[in-house]
Design a protein around this motif. Structure first.
Motif, PDB file in Angstrom:
ATOM      1  N   PHE A 577     -54.897  40.823 -42.971  1.00 29.09           N
ATOM      2  CA  PHE A 577     -55.729  39.960 -43.813  1.00 29.09           C
ATOM      3  C   PHE A 577     -56.644  39.071 -42.963  1.00 29.09           C
ATOM      4  N   HIS A 578     -57.371  39.729 -42.107  1.00 28.19           N
ATOM      5  CA  HIS A 578     -58.374  39.044 -41.295  1.00 28.19           C
ATOM      6  C   HIS A 578     -57.758  37.891 -40.492  1.00 28.19           C
ATOM      7  N   HIS A 579     -56.659  38.199 -39.806  1.00 24.59           N
ATOM      8  CA  HIS A 579     -55.984  37.250 -38.912  1.00 24.59           C
ATOM      9  C   HIS A 579     -55.368  36.073 -39.663  1.00 24.59           C
ATOM     10  N   HIS A 580     -54.936  36.281 -40.881  1.00 20.93           N
ATOM     11  CA  HIS A 580     -54.280  35.220 -41.636  1.00 20.93           C
ATOM     12  C   HIS A 580     -52.778  35.466 -41.827  1.00 20.93           C
ATOM     13  N   LEU A 581     -52.299  36.647 -41.498  1.00 20.70           N
ATOM     14  CA  LEU A 581     -50.881  36.955 -41.650  1.00 20.70           C
ATOM     15  C   LEU A 581     -50.423  37.798 -40.467  1.00 20.70           C
ATOM     16  N   LEU A 582     -49.443  37.296 -39.759  1.00 18.20           N
ATOM     17  CA  LEU A 582     -48.834  38.032 -38.645  1.00 18.20           C
ATOM     18  C   LEU A 582     -47.384  38.326 -38.987  1.00 18.20           C
ATOM     19  N   ILE A 583     -46.998  39.593 -38.914  1.00 18.50           N
ATOM     20  CA  ILE A 583     -45.617  40.002 -39.188  1.00 18.50           C
ATOM     21  C   ILE A 583     -45.098  40.764 -37.978  1.00 18.50           C
ATOM     22  N   GLU A 584     -43.911  40.388 -37.502  1.00 18.17           N
ATOM     23  CA  GLU A 584     -43.307  41.028 -36.335  1.00 18.17           C
ATOM     24  C   GLU A 584     -41.865  41.421 -36.653  1.00 18.17           C
ATOM     25  N   PRO A 585     -41.645  42.617 -37.181  1.00 21.97           N
ATOM     26  CA  PRO A 585     -40.277  43.080 -37.435  1.00 21.97           C
ATOM     27  C   PRO A 585     -39.710  43.818 -36.215  1.00 21.97           C
ATOM     28  N   THR A 586     -38.401  43.721 -36.039  1.00 25.38           N
ATOM     29  CA  THR A 586     -37.703  44.404 -34.946  1.00 25.38           C
ATOM     30  C   THR A 586     -36.361  44.912 -35.455  1.00 25.38           C
ATOM     31  N   LEU A 587     -36.022  46.141 -35.072  1.00 23.61           N
ATOM     32  CA  LEU A 587     -34.705  46.718 -35.335  1.00 23.61           C
ATOM     33  C   LEU A 587     -34.063  47.058 -33.997  1.00 23.61           C
ATOM     34  N   TYR A 588     -32.767  46.796 -33.851  1.00 25.14           N
ATOM     35  CA  TYR A 588     -32.105  47.093 -32.575  1.00 25.14           C
ATOM     36  C   TYR A 588     -30.690  47.619 -32.808  1.00 25.14           C
ATOM     37  N   TRP A 589     -30.235  48.380 -31.832  1.00 23.13           N
ATOM     38  CA  TRP A 589     -28.863  48.904 -31.801  1.00 23.13           C
ATOM     39  C   TRP A 589     -28.386  48.773 -30.360  1.00 23.13           C
ATOM     40  N   ILE A 590     -27.296  48.032 -30.136  1.00 23.18           N
ATOM     41  CA  ILE A 590     -26.784  47.788 -28.792  1.00 23.18           C
ATOM     42  C   ILE A 590     -25.357  48.312 -28.697  1.00 23.18           C
ATOM     43  N   ASP A 591     -25.115  49.179 -27.716  1.00 17.43           N
ATOM     44  CA  ASP A 591     -23.767  49.652 -27.406  1.00 17.43           C
ATOM     45  C   ASP A 591     -23.268  48.909 -26.170  1.00 17.43           C
ATOM     46  N   TRP A 592     -22.126  48.254 -26.320  1.00 15.89           N
ATOM     47  CA  TRP A 592     -21.563  47.430 -25.237  1.00 15.89           C
ATOM     48  C   TRP A 592     -20.159  47.946 -24.934  1.00 15.89           C
ATOM     49  N   SER A 593     -19.960  48.443 -23.733  1.00 16.10           N
ATOM     50  CA  SER A 593     -18.655  48.980 -23.344  1.00 16.10           C
ATOM     51  C   SER A 593     -18.180  48.324 -22.048  1.00 16.10           C
ATOM     52  N   ASN A 594     -16.897  48.508 -21.742  1.00 17.50           N
ATOM     53  CA  ASN A 594     -16.268  47.878 -20.579  1.00 17.50           C
ATOM     54  C   ASN A 594     -16.502  46.360 -20.575  1.00 17.50           C
ATOM     55  N   MET A 595     -16.342  45.748 -21.731  1.00 16.09           N
ATOM     56  CA  MET A 595     -16.558  44.305 -21.840  1.00 16.09           C
ATOM     57  C   MET A 595     -15.636  43.554 -20.882  1.00 16.09           C
ATOM     58  N   GLN A 596     -16.193  42.580 -20.180  1.00 15.14           N
ATOM     59  CA  GLN A 596     -15.368  41.708 -19.357  1.00 15.14           C
ATOM     60  C   GLN A 596     -14.620  40.730 -20.269  1.00 15.14           C
ATOM     61  N   ALA A 597     -13.330  40.618 -20.060  1.00 18.16           N
ATOM     62  CA  ALA A 597     -12.520  39.733 -20.893  1.00 18.16           C
ATOM     63  C   ALA A 597     -11.459  39.060 -20.044  1.00 18.16           C
ATOM     64  N   ARG A 598     -11.002  37.908 -20.479  1.00 17.37           N
ATOM     65  CA  ARG A 598      -9.942  37.155 -19.812  1.00 17.37           C
ATOM     66  C   ARG A 598      -8.636  37.443 -20.530  1.00 17.37           C
ATOM     67  N   LEU A 599      -7.654  38.047 -19.823  1.00 17.38           N
ATOM     68  CA  LEU A 599      -6.383  38.452 -20.414  1.00 17.38           C
ATOM     69  C   LEU A 599      -5.232  37.651 -19.814  1.00 17.38           C
ATOM     70  N   LEU A 600      -4.045  37.759 -20.442  1.00 16.35           N
ATOM     71  CA  LEU A 600      -2.880  36.967 -20.059  1.00 16.35           C
ATOM     72  C   LEU A 600      -1.733  37.881 -19.652  1.00 16.35           C
ATOM     73  N   ARG A 601      -1.164  37.643 -18.462  1.00 15.41           N
ATOM     74  CA  ARG A 601       0.017  38.373 -18.014  1.00 15.41           C
ATOM     75  C   ARG A 601       1.276  37.780 -18.649  1.00 15.41           C
ATOM     76  N   PRO A 602       2.350  38.559 -18.698  1.00 18.63           N
ATOM     77  CA  PRO A 602       3.600  38.019 -19.266  1.00 18.63           C
ATOM     78  C   PRO A 602       4.142  36.808 -18.519  1.00 18.63           C
ATOM     79  N   ASP A 603       3.772  36.632 -17.228  1.00 20.97           N
ATOM     80  CA  ASP A 603       4.261  35.460 -16.494  1.00 20.97           C
ATOM     81  C   ASP A 603       3.389  34.231 -16.696  1.00 20.97           C
TER      82      ASP A 603
END
Length: 773
Positions: A577-603
């Motif tokens: 509309f003659h520089h009166h409306l700007l639309i910026e849509p984005t779609l994403y899909w992220i696969d995250w593996s081997n996540m770093q995590a803080r775990l607890l030992r039995p001791d």
């Protein structure tokens, strides 16, 4: 070591103490000026930006007359999301840029005032200097964990996300800022480690060699029923040799009002103090050469940790002492840019130092177990970093463009902890006898120790783009890196003796990884009003070595390796509309593996491990509409994010099932700004209404406490006044007018006496005066 920045947010202190012994597409939301050659980095100019509002002046008309005769329009500007000068439509990436003018318009002082204007970003407000930002739900905690975070923080392009847990997350005051860049999605190809979810880059203004300039700001803010705060800031810019050499200096002080009542002290205690100083020197001996020195120093002090206790009404806590925190940062950067006929060379080196001093009341956790006396933790942290980067980028726009560079980043970090309990010697004497007391204590101290963390990141990176045919461009890039880290800790005294029978416990461990990350982007621009892109990118962060006490019954890995994260993204920029409306849509899909995590030992000892996998899929929308009503504008940001585990994860609390929502990953977030400028009235008053909604999410993966799920509304009225020298802007504002008690951070630790809630600040009203020469 005791990581107070972690434990203060999730105080399972006994476990953490034991563990410590061993382990010890482009958006600008306001008018933005393209940098001149004396302001912009030749290879890294003004960042990715949305088209901005302009009021084009007809010939021989002043600005005010032009504003009355010409309608507002949207105009594309130059961006630098990919470390080269490009127009908005050339950037195949998700980038938001908040200009200094926009930050001033919304009365922004710190992250809490403007992160909501970035699609896909969540600000987890807790302690100043330790509050984190999460992009697209890529996090297992909303706080600071004992490993490197998932968001990269940069200051003038210099990385600040050191290996291991962060000493501090700098939240630089926004006065005299050029811009704040927010890059969503993994940015590791060009920006390095710790950018799994995204990156924040704060860019201050540089010295201007063309003219004398000055600015000042004075503000006052009050919270009904609480305290009053104020701020005083100033900037002065002077050319020494016009067109060749200039200096710029900034000084600022801000006092943020306290709103937490510490019943043990009997008053509001969490007053915040921010002091900052900046200096810039720019020398341009020739049109092709530029040398720039930048110095930044800022300290943030808060007199008492601003949490509320679950057992008390909102904004109340009860501790027998104040729990102050101070964080500091200093940075020196020297940069040289040279324009060749075919490319631009950029070389930079920087030294950065961060520090932290914190005091925590441990009486609720150790008073009974250590004889019933008052118990206090004192922690200091210090980190030093050296960063060097050299890159060469093609300077001529043609069908083929390229960039190649190398970077070296080294950090050294030291943590010192001291835990004291009143009359602890009598308690320990009853356990082990008086003869051991001198070896197990130092006065009232029963735990004191140090931990050292050293990390190095070496990398080479590059990108190349080729225009296959008119409008269709293919980009490929990669980063090859080696990331290594080593840790060591030393713990004498009672805690070492009670844990493994020795008077002194020493540990050491290291990790190292060499790998490569690719990036591929396809951009199609049929015309200057439309652009579509596809992006594939990967991210990484440092692994963390484990130096946990050896126990043959409980095998522990040597440490964690970098997570694996792959991002698939499509987006568009539509200028209609003659520089009166700007639309910026984005779609994403992220696969995250081997996540770093803080775990607890039995001791009872914790350690880092790569476990589980998750997915984050969502949509972001950013839009600006210049309405047919003169002076009326609407800006909207919206995010939908579905971030959850796809594998079960084992933790100290049991098994977190597949499908669990990730930390700090609200499914819905919205932010809208409706503004009306009455340009035909004296002083051109502008009324703005800002709304923000943040959805619900856990503060820690698998934790029962939910944060978010609140709305806030702000109002602001601004007028412009001409004074004999320069212009004065007066703003009256009210924030959180509905007095929402939104929960921005917190963990459920199983008891109302220790569960800590961080609420957003209550309703406030204020006034700001901005003067510019």
């Amino acid at each position: 070591m005791i990581n107070s920045s972690f434990s203060r947010l999730r105080p399972r202190f006994r476990l953490l103490l034991l563990a410590a012994v061993s382990a010890c597409p482009g958006t600008v939301l306001a008018q933005t000026e393209t940098d001149s050659k004396h302001h912009a980095h030749p290879a890294r100019p003004a960042p990715a930006a949305r088209p901005v509002v302009r009021q084009p002046a007809a010939p021989h008309m002043n600005n005010r007359a032009a504003a009355k005769e010409q309608p507002d329009t949207l105009e594309s500007i130059t961006v630098s999301a990919e470390r080269r000068q490009q127009s908005t439509h050339d950037v195949a990436n998700s980038v938001t840029v908040l200009s200094g003018k926009f930050l001033q318009k919304i009365n922004a002082q710190s992250y809490s005032d403007y992160i909501a204007q970035i699609p896909g970003a969540t600000f987890n407000q807790s302690l100043p200097g330790l509050s984190t930002i999460t992009f697209r739900g890529i996090a297992t905690t909303a706080g600071i964990d004992q490993g490197q975070g998932t968001t990269g923080y940069f200051l003038n392009d210099i990385p600040l996300s050191e290996p291991g847990f962060a000493i501090a997350v700098p939240d630089i005051d926004t006065f005299d800022v050029a811009r704040v860049e927010a890059l969503r999605g993994p940015q590791s190809t060009l920006f390095g480690s710790a950018t799994l979810g995204g990156a924040i880059d704060y860019i201050p203004n540089q010295a201007d060699t063309s003219k004398i300039d000055a600015a000042a700001q004075s503000s006052i803010v009050g919270m009904p029923g609480h305290e009053v705060g104020y701020g005083e800031k100033g900037m002065f810019n002077m050319p020494i040799i016009k067109g060749k050499l200039a200096v710029r200096g900034v000084l600022g002080y801000r006092q943020d009002p306290g709103y937490i009542t510490n019943l043990g002290i009997g008053r509001n205690t969490n007053t915040g103090y921010t002091r900052n100083a900046r200096a810039s020197v720019v020398y341009t001996p020739t049109d092709a050469d530029k040398i720039a020195y930048t110095y930044i120093a800022q300290s943030s002090d808060i007199s008492d940790d601003p949490y509320s206790l679950a057992a008390l009404p909102d904004y109340q806590k009860q501790r027998h002492i104040e729990e102050p925190l101070r964080t500091q940062i200093q940075m020196h950067e020297l940069r040289y840019d040279h324009d060749f006929s075919f490319a631009t060379l950029s070389a930079m080196g920087a030294f950065t130092r961060k520090g932290k001093n914190a005091t925590t009341d441990y009486t609720p956790y150790y008073g009974d177990t250590m004889g019933g006396g008052n118990t206090t933790l004192n922690e200091t942290g210090d980190s030093k970093s050296m960063y060097y980067e050299l890159r060469l980028a093609s300077s001529k726009h043609s069908r083929f463009n390229w960039l190649i560079g190398a970077a070296y980043y080294e950090t050294w970090k030291r943590i010192e902890d001291n835990v004291m309990t009143d009359n602890v010697q009598s308690f320990i004497s009853g356990l082990y006898g008086a003869s051991l007391v001198p070896q197990l204590t130092q006065g009232d101290s029963w735990y004191w120790g140090t931990a050292n963390y050293d990390g190095t990141e070496k990398s080479i990176f590059g990108e190349a783009s080729y225009e296959i045919f008119k409008g269709l461009t293919l980009t490929g890039g990669a980063r090859v890196f080696n990331a290594s880290e080593k840790t060591s800790s030393e713990t004498p005294g009672y805690l070492a003796y009670s844990s493994n029978g020795s008077l002194l416990n020493r540990t050491a461990s290291s990790t190292s990884q060499t790998s490569a990350l690719p990036k591929v982007a396809l951009r199609y621009e049929p015309n200057k009003q439309m652009m579509f892109y596809f992006l594939f990118s990967e991210g990484y962060r440092f692994g963390t070595p484990n130096s946990t006490i050896y126990n043959a019954a409980y095998p522990t890995p040597r440490g964690t390796r970098s997570d694996t994260l792959k991002n698939y993204e499509v987006g568009a920029r539509l200028n209609l509309f003659h520089h009166h409306l700007l639309i910026e849509p984005t779609l994403y899909w992220i696969d995250w593996s081997n996540m770093q995590a803080r775990l607890l030992r039995p001791d009872g000892l914790t350690y880092g491990a790569n476990v589980g996998a998750s997915v984050s899929r969502g949509a972001e929308l950013s839009a600006t509409w210049i309405t047919p009503i003169k002076g009326l504008q609407l800006r909207i940001n919206g995010t939908y994010d579905d971030a959850h585990t796809t594998q079960s994860v084992s933790t100290s609390g049991g098994v977190i099932p597949s499908g669990s929502q990730l930390a700090s990953s609200p499914k819905w977030q919205f932010s809208e700004i409706l503004s009306y400028a009455a340009v035909d009235l004296p002083h051109e008053p502008t009324l703005s209404v800002i709304h923000h909604y943040r959805g619900s999410a856990p503060g820690l993966l698998g934790n029962s406490m939910r944060i978010g799920n609140y709305n806030t509304v702000d109002f602001q009225l601004t007028g412009h006044f001409h004074v004999p020298k320069g212009q004065l802007d007066l703003s009256l504002y009210a924030k959180n007018v509905g007095n929402s008690h939104g929960l921005s951070m917190g963990y459920d630790n199983g008891s109302a006496l220790v569960n800590q809630y961080y609420f957003i600040p209550p309703q406030s009203v204020g006034m700001t005066l901005n003067w510019h020469l």
